[in-house]
Design a protein around this motif. Structure first.
Motif, PDB file in Angstrom:
ATOM      1  N   GLU A   1     -10.715  -7.737   3.229  1.00 43.87           N
ATOM      2  CA  GLU A   1      -9.664  -8.002   4.204  1.00 43.87           C
ATOM      3  C   GLU A   1      -8.311  -7.564   3.666  1.00 43.87           C
ATOM      4  OE1 GLU A   1      -7.794 -11.992   5.974  1.00 43.87           O
ATOM      5  OE2 GLU A   1      -9.905 -11.689   6.502  1.00 43.87           O
ATOM      6  N   GLN A   2      -8.040  -7.868   2.412  1.00 43.22           N
ATOM      7  CA  GLN A   2      -6.770  -7.466   1.803  1.00 43.22           C
ATOM      8  C   GLN A   2      -6.650  -5.937   1.735  1.00 43.22           C
ATOM      9  OE1 GLN A   2      -7.277  -9.661  -1.879  1.00 43.22           O
ATOM     10  NE2 GLN A   2      -5.619 -11.071  -1.345  1.00 43.22           N
ATOM     11  N   ALA A   3      -7.765  -5.299   1.364  1.00 44.21           N
ATOM     12  CA  ALA A   3      -7.757  -3.832   1.280  1.00 44.21           C
ATOM     13  C   ALA A   3      -7.496  -3.214   2.644  1.00 44.21           C
ATOM     14  CB  ALA A   3      -9.086  -3.338   0.720  1.00 44.21           C
ATOM     15  N   THR A   4      -8.065  -3.800   3.703  1.00 44.66           N
ATOM     16  CA  THR A   4      -7.859  -3.292   5.059  1.00 44.66           C
ATOM     17  C   THR A   4      -6.405  -3.457   5.480  1.00 44.66           C
ATOM     18  OG1 THR A   4     -10.144  -3.867   5.633  1.00 44.66           O
ATOM     19  CG2 THR A   4      -8.615  -3.466   7.459  1.00 44.66           C
ATOM     20  N   LEU A   5      -5.840  -4.620   5.223  1.00 44.60           N
ATOM     21  CA  LEU A   5      -4.445  -4.867   5.586  1.00 44.60           C
ATOM     22  C   LEU A   5      -3.492  -4.010   4.760  1.00 44.60           C
ATOM     23  CD1 LEU A   5      -4.538  -8.758   5.976  1.00 44.60           C
ATOM     24  CD2 LEU A   5      -4.455  -7.044   7.796  1.00 44.60           C
ATOM     25  N   ALA A   6      -3.886  -3.677   3.530  1.00 39.58           N
ATOM     26  CA  ALA A   6      -3.034  -2.861   2.658  1.00 39.58           C
ATOM     27  C   ALA A   6      -2.780  -1.473   3.237  1.00 39.58           C
ATOM     28  CB  ALA A   6      -3.656  -2.748   1.268  1.00 39.58           C
ATOM     29  N   LEU A   7      -3.686  -0.996   4.091  1.00 40.38           N
ATOM     30  CA  LEU A   7      -3.521   0.326   4.687  1.00 40.38           C
ATOM     31  C   LEU A   7      -2.183   0.464   5.406  1.00 40.38           C
ATOM     32  CD1 LEU A   7      -7.105   0.925   6.116  1.00 40.38           C
ATOM     33  CD2 LEU A   7      -5.882   2.519   4.616  1.00 40.38           C
ATOM     34  N   ASP A   8      -1.702  -0.629   5.992  1.00 44.05           N
ATOM     35  CA  ASP A   8      -0.497  -0.541   6.815  1.00 44.05           C
ATOM     36  C   ASP A   8       0.729  -1.152   6.142  1.00 44.05           C
ATOM     37  OD1 ASP A   8      -1.668   0.743   9.228  1.00 44.05           O
ATOM     38  OD2 ASP A   8      -2.963  -1.018   9.084  1.00 44.05           O
ATOM     39  N   GLU A   9       0.648  -1.307   4.824  1.00 42.73           N
ATOM     40  CA  GLU A   9       1.805  -1.742   4.060  1.00 42.73           C
ATOM     41  C   GLU A   9       2.650  -0.523   3.674  1.00 42.73           C
ATOM     42  OE1 GLU A   9       1.136  -4.407   0.868  1.00 42.73           O
ATOM     43  OE2 GLU A   9      -0.368  -5.589   1.951  1.00 42.73           O
ATOM     44  N   PRO A  10       3.927  -0.751   3.318  1.00 41.91           N
ATOM     45  CA  PRO A  10       4.786   0.378   2.927  1.00 41.91           C
ATOM     46  C   PRO A  10       4.209   1.114   1.723  1.00 41.91           C
ATOM     47  CG  PRO A  10       6.076  -1.604   3.273  1.00 41.91           C
ATOM     48  CD  PRO A  10       4.645  -2.026   3.304  1.00 41.91           C
ATOM     49  N   VAL A  11       4.449   2.415   1.674  1.00 41.41           N
ATOM     50  CA  VAL A  11       3.903   3.220   0.582  1.00 41.41           C
ATOM     51  C   VAL A  11       4.496   2.795  -0.759  1.00 41.41           C
ATOM     52  CG1 VAL A  11       5.622   5.074   0.665  1.00 41.41           C
ATOM     53  CG2 VAL A  11       3.270   5.588  -0.028  1.00 41.41           C
ATOM     54  N   SER A  12       5.627   2.109  -0.740  1.00 42.09           N
ATOM     55  CA  SER A  12       6.237   1.630  -1.982  1.00 42.09           C
ATOM     56  C   SER A  12       5.358   0.618  -2.698  1.00 42.09           C
ATOM     57  CB  SER A  12       7.609   1.010  -1.688  1.00 42.09           C
ATOM     58  OG  SER A  12       7.487  -0.030  -0.723  1.00 42.09           O
ATOM     59  N   ARG A  13       4.361   0.083  -1.983  1.00 39.13           N
ATOM     60  CA  ARG A  13       3.423  -0.863  -2.605  1.00 39.13           C
ATOM     61  C   ARG A  13       2.530  -0.159  -3.639  1.00 39.13           C
ATOM     62  NH1 ARG A  13      -0.456  -4.872  -1.063  1.00 39.13           N
ATOM     63  NH2 ARG A  13      -1.386  -5.436  -3.067  1.00 39.13           N
ATOM     64  N   VAL A  14       2.364   1.147  -3.500  1.00 36.33           N
ATOM     65  CA  VAL A  14       1.460   1.908  -4.368  1.00 36.33           C
ATOM     66  C   VAL A  14       2.088   2.100  -5.746  1.00 36.33           C
ATOM     67  CG1 VAL A  14       0.256   4.113  -4.662  1.00 36.33           C
ATOM     68  CG2 VAL A  14       0.451   3.094  -2.387  1.00 36.33           C
ATOM     69  N   ARG A  15       1.281   1.959  -6.768  1.00 39.91           N
ATOM     70  CA  ARG A  15       1.741   2.126  -8.145  1.00 39.91           C
ATOM     71  C   ARG A  15       2.323   3.525  -8.354  1.00 39.91           C
ATOM     72  NH1 ARG A  15      -1.032   3.467 -12.837  1.00 39.91           N
ATOM     73  NH2 ARG A  15      -2.986   3.581 -11.654  1.00 39.91           N
ATOM     74  N   LEU A  16       3.435   3.624  -9.063  1.00 46.12           N
ATOM     75  CA  LEU A  16       4.169   4.846  -9.400  1.00 46.12           C
ATOM     76  C   LEU A  16       5.084   5.347  -8.279  1.00 46.12           C
ATOM     77  CD1 LEU A  16       1.582   7.016 -11.398  1.00 46.12           C
ATOM     78  CD2 LEU A  16       3.345   5.483 -12.284  1.00 46.12           C
ATOM     79  N   VAL A  17       5.103   4.634  -7.126  1.00 47.13           N
ATOM     80  CA  VAL A  17       5.993   5.057  -6.041  1.00 47.13           C
ATOM     81  C   VAL A  17       7.329   4.333  -6.195  1.00 47.13           C
ATOM     82  CG1 VAL A  17       6.369   5.193  -3.559  1.00 47.13           C
ATOM     83  CG2 VAL A  17       4.082   5.551  -4.491  1.00 47.13           C
ATOM     84  N   SER A  18       8.267   4.997  -6.829  1.00 46.31           N
ATOM     85  CA  SER A  18       9.621   4.471  -6.999  1.00 46.31           C
ATOM     86  C   SER A  18      10.393   4.701  -5.702  1.00 46.31           C
ATOM     87  CB  SER A  18      10.312   5.207  -8.140  1.00 46.31           C
ATOM     88  OG  SER A  18      10.441   6.584  -7.809  1.00 46.31           O
ATOM     89  N   PRO A  19      11.575   4.103  -5.567  1.00 44.10           N
ATOM     90  CA  PRO A  19      12.380   4.363  -4.361  1.00 44.10           C
ATOM     91  C   PRO A  19      12.647   5.857  -4.143  1.00 44.10           C
ATOM     92  CG  PRO A  19      13.249   2.443  -5.505  1.00 44.10           C
ATOM     93  CD  PRO A  19      12.174   3.014  -6.388  1.00 44.10           C
ATOM     94  N   ALA A  20      12.902   6.585  -5.213  1.00 45.25           N
ATOM     95  CA  ALA A  20      13.158   8.027  -5.068  1.00 45.25           C
ATOM     96  C   ALA A  20      11.903   8.752  -4.589  1.00 45.25           C
ATOM     97  CB  ALA A  20      13.625   8.609  -6.399  1.00 45.25           C
ATOM     98  N   ARG A  21      10.757   8.374  -5.144  1.00 40.86           N
ATOM     99  CA  ARG A  21       9.512   9.016  -4.711  1.00 40.86           C
ATOM    100  C   ARG A  21       9.148   8.603  -3.284  1.00 40.86           C
ATOM    101  NH1 ARG A  21       7.202   7.756 -10.444  1.00 40.86           N
ATOM    102  NH2 ARG A  21       7.969   9.577 -11.572  1.00 40.86           N
ATOM    103  N   ALA A  22       9.475   7.374  -2.912  1.00 35.52           N
ATOM    104  CA  ALA A  22       9.225   6.934  -1.536  1.00 35.52           C
ATOM    105  C   ALA A  22      10.025   7.794  -0.559  1.00 35.52           C
ATOM    106  CB  ALA A  22       9.589   5.459  -1.368  1.00 35.52           C
TER     107      ALA A  22
END
Length: 728
Positions: free
Chosen positions: A6-27
């Motif tokens: 369920e968490q993995a499914t909901l994670a699909l629609d979270e901001p990409v900044s949630r992903v590891r290594l995605v800094s504000p500049a990379r976002a």
């Protein structure tokens, strides 16, 4: 720690900044690629793959073959051979020799690669100026001690601020975040087609062990995209008439028979079949949503006339909406006598209709004493209130926005909708664009005996075209000269052509296809018409000095365009220098020659629509496509125009050459968001998805069953930014 399903499914629609290594500049860099959520990231699919198993030395690399070469950067330079064109040239050394690498339009490589770096390049080996070369290869800077392995490397679309290697790293982290998410496809469909799970498909399409694995992943994800699209289109089509009482039209009434008797000719077999399919849809106890696709000059309007007569027979009224006054008047003139003979009352409403005429006509229409009202955007006005609208016909429907089509249909409770288009759309593309519509086709013109020839000419040989035009003018006939590059001086035109050629080279083997769309005058909104005016003046003063030459372009006002077109139709203008505004429905039987300059700027379907403006009468016609292109792909594409007069065959050929496979561009809803689908290659999948979507909705119209809830959520999310589609 892995997330639960369920968490993995909901994670699909979270901001990409949630992903590891995605800094504000990379976002911010990812946002430029259209990536805002984790879902966007994991569906940011590779545009190609590099097979690093074929590793070679410079000396061992064979000319004309694909391979990977590892070496050390000896020198890197940024060059600008002409305005608006930059290239980076890299001299790469290994123990056996020197490889020259050229990267067009990638100046950021100067910041990423330095002399002394270890680099791996993969691409096709060429030979020029005494050295082996690669043009626009895949380039990866190798870390200290890093070697080239035999894996398949995905190449994701990247930006100047974010390299393909970084995108690859971030995508891998995004996949880890959503691992184990629920699969929205019902198990029955996955088993029927032997599809891998979505989890496995996403992993395999981004990071396959072998190319075959990526192909299987793509098959699963293509079907998923198409099923969502078909479900969306069908549900939106059904929403238009939800809770409304459909009209069951009478299709064997007296006025319809009288209309048939009034025809001065017999219908062709294709016209009869289209008529029967339309009437069958109108007679059904559900609201009709039908599209008639007819190649240029195939007689769609006459077939639509039967539907208008059926509406009158059923005690209803009909609206016929056309995109221009010229076309609306042409429909009124062409159908008027036939409707009168059938006892069907009719009127014409345009922006030129006087206030008194308008008031009288709308009063009759509101009282139910006028059966059919033909017109332009004037029909969309709030004061156009039919007493009982049961049919809405929209000609050249792609010219109208979703809101405009919806507004017309809203003038009745649940009117049947009939859409006409001359754009030659193959069935697979039509299903992808208009999956909520039933379809009829007319592919052949009634007057196929009229000879129309098409010839492709180089810029140097365009004199032959003007000689033919002068011969036609001497016979008292008329000529079109089409100028797609309105507003571009010859110098700018040459520069743009050079830039496009370079862009095509940068795309490797993919042929250059133009962005100009025949159905959108907005392509020319920002154009300065100085050059077109100059061209018309030159033709008037030199080539056609003894004839009347005038200009028609999209920047002119409605009245001015109508005046020019009427005078051309009346024979008061001999040569019409025009942009693509001449394309829709204009009927000038005396026009027998068309010259299209810079023809390689258009798609084949667009060119076919243009040439449909000549050969409309009993006289033979000639079309000359002039091109300055030196690219073999562009010339071969144009050559197809010489060998076939079938618009649908040409459209299918054009689609087969394109990456996205969409001849209508991104103005269309729904299908413009397909990321993996190739309209021609995936035809069987489109048919299957259309059939499966219909079967699902027949059993569960609102997707409320337990097996369909995840599917319903995915459809909502996939098209959450789409406007409501009201019948196509």
């Amino acid at each position: 720690m892995p997330l639960n399903r369920e968490q993995a499914t909901l994670a699909l629609d979270e901001p990409v900044s949630r992903v590891r290594l995605v800094s504000p500049a990379r976002a911010r860099a990812l946002e430029k690629l259209g990536i805002r959520t984790v879902r966007d990231l994991v569906t940011h699919f590779p545009r190609s793959y590099i097979d690093l198993s074929a590793v070679e030395t410079v000396a061992g690399a064979r000319i004309g073959e694909m391979c990977t070469i590892r070496g050390t950067v000896h020198e890197i330079k940024l060059k600008k051979p002409r305005r608006n064109l930059s290239l980076v040239e890299i001299a790469l050394l290994d123990e056996t020799g020197l490889l020259m690498v050229t990267a067009f339009r990638q100046p950021w490589l100067m910041d990423q690669i330095k002399a002394g770096d270890a680099v791996a390049v993969s691409g096709k080996v060429g030979f020029d100026y005494g050295f082996k070369r690669m043009t626009n290869p895949f380039i990866e800077v190798l870390g200290e001690g890093q070697t080239v392995t035999g894996s398949v490397v995905p190449v994701h679309p990247a930006t100047e601020k974010l390299s393909a290697a970084w995108v690859r790293r971030i995508v891998a982290n995004g996949l880890e975040l959503v691992r184990g998410a629920f699969d929205p496809l019902p198990l029955g469909l996955r088993l029927r087609y032997r599809l891998m799970s979505r989890d496995a498909a996403l992993q395999a399409i981004h990071f396959p062990e072998q190319r075959a694995e990526a192909d299987e992943a793509r098959r699963r994800l293509v079907y998923e995209e198409l099923l969502y699209l078909e479900l969306f289109l069908m549900q939106e089509g059904a929403a238009r008439t939800a809770g409304c009482e459909p009209t069951v039209h009478v299709v064997d009434g007296a006025r319809l028979r009288a209309f048939a008797d009034a025809l001065p000719f017999s219908l062709t077999g294709e016209q009869e079949r289209a008529r029967d399919e339309i009437l069958e849809a109108m007679a059904a106890p559900v609201t009709a949503n039908h599209m008639l696709l007819g190649d240029v000059g195939t007689g769609k309007t006459v077939v639509a006339g039967f539907a208008l007569a059926a509406a009158a027979d059923s005690g209803g009224q009909a609206l016929l909406l056309a995109p221009t006054e010229v076309l609306a008047e042409q429909h009124h003139k062409g159908l008027g006598a036939l409707l009168e003979a059938a006892g069907v009352s009719h009127g014409l409403l345009t922006g030129s209709t006087t206030a008194s005429e308008r008031a009288a006509m709308l009063e009759l229409f509101a009282a139910g004493e006028l059966d059919v009202l033909i017109g332009t955007h004037a029909l969309l006005s709030d004061d156009v209130q039919p007493a009982h609208l049961t049919l809405a016909v929209i000609d050249e429907q792609q010219r109208f926005g979703v809101d405009q089509r919806a507004k017309l249909l809203a003038k009745g409770e649940a009117p049947d909708a009939l859409y006409l288009t001359a754009t030659p759309i193959p069935r697979t593309l039509a299903l992808a664009l208009y999956g909520n519509l039933s379809l009829s086709y007319i592919k052949h013109r009634p007057h196929d005996s009229v000879q129309r020839t098409t010839k492709v000419l180089s810029k140097q040989d365009q004199g032959f075209a003007f000689d033919a035009a002068r011969e036609a003018l001497a016979r008292g006939e008329q000529v079109y000269v089409v100028c797609p590059l309105v507003g571009c001086s010859s110098e700018e035109r040459d520069g743009k052509a050079a830039g496009k050629a370079s862009a095509a080279d940068a795309a490797g083997d993919e042929a250059y296809h133009p962005a100009v769309a025949i159905d959108a005058e907005t392509d020319f909104d920002a154009a300065d018409v100085t050059a077109a005016t100059k061209e018309a003046r030159i033709l008037q003063n030199s080539t056609f000095s003894e004839y009347r030459v005038e200009l028609l372009h999209g920047g002119m006002g409605t009245e001015a365009k109508q005046d020019v077109m009427e005078r051309f139709r009346a024979g008061e203008i001999d040569v019409l220098v025009a942009t693509t505004v001449i394309e829709v429905g204009v009927d000038v039987p005396n026009a027998t020659v068309m010259i299209v300059e810079d023809a390689d700027r258009f798609g084949l379907a667009q060119l076919h629509q243009l040439r449909g403006r000549v050969g409309r009468g009993e006289k033979s016609a000639e079309v000359y496509l002039v091109s300055a292109s030196k690219r073999d792909e562009s010339l071969a594409r144009l050559a197809a125009m010489e060998t076939t007069d079938d618009g649908f065959e040409l459209a299918a050929y054009d689609l087969s050459l394109r990456r996205e496979g969409d001849i209508l561009g991104n103005r269309q809803h729904g299908a413009s968001g397909l990321k993996l689908v190739n309209i021609m290659r995936d035809g069987a999948v489109i048919e299957a998805a259309h059939k499966d979507a219909q079967a699902i909705l027949d059993l569960d119209p609102n997707l409320e069953e337990p097996d369909h809830r995840a599917l319903a959520r995915e459809v909502r999310l996939a098209f959450k930014n789409e406007a409501t589609i009201a019948g196509g």
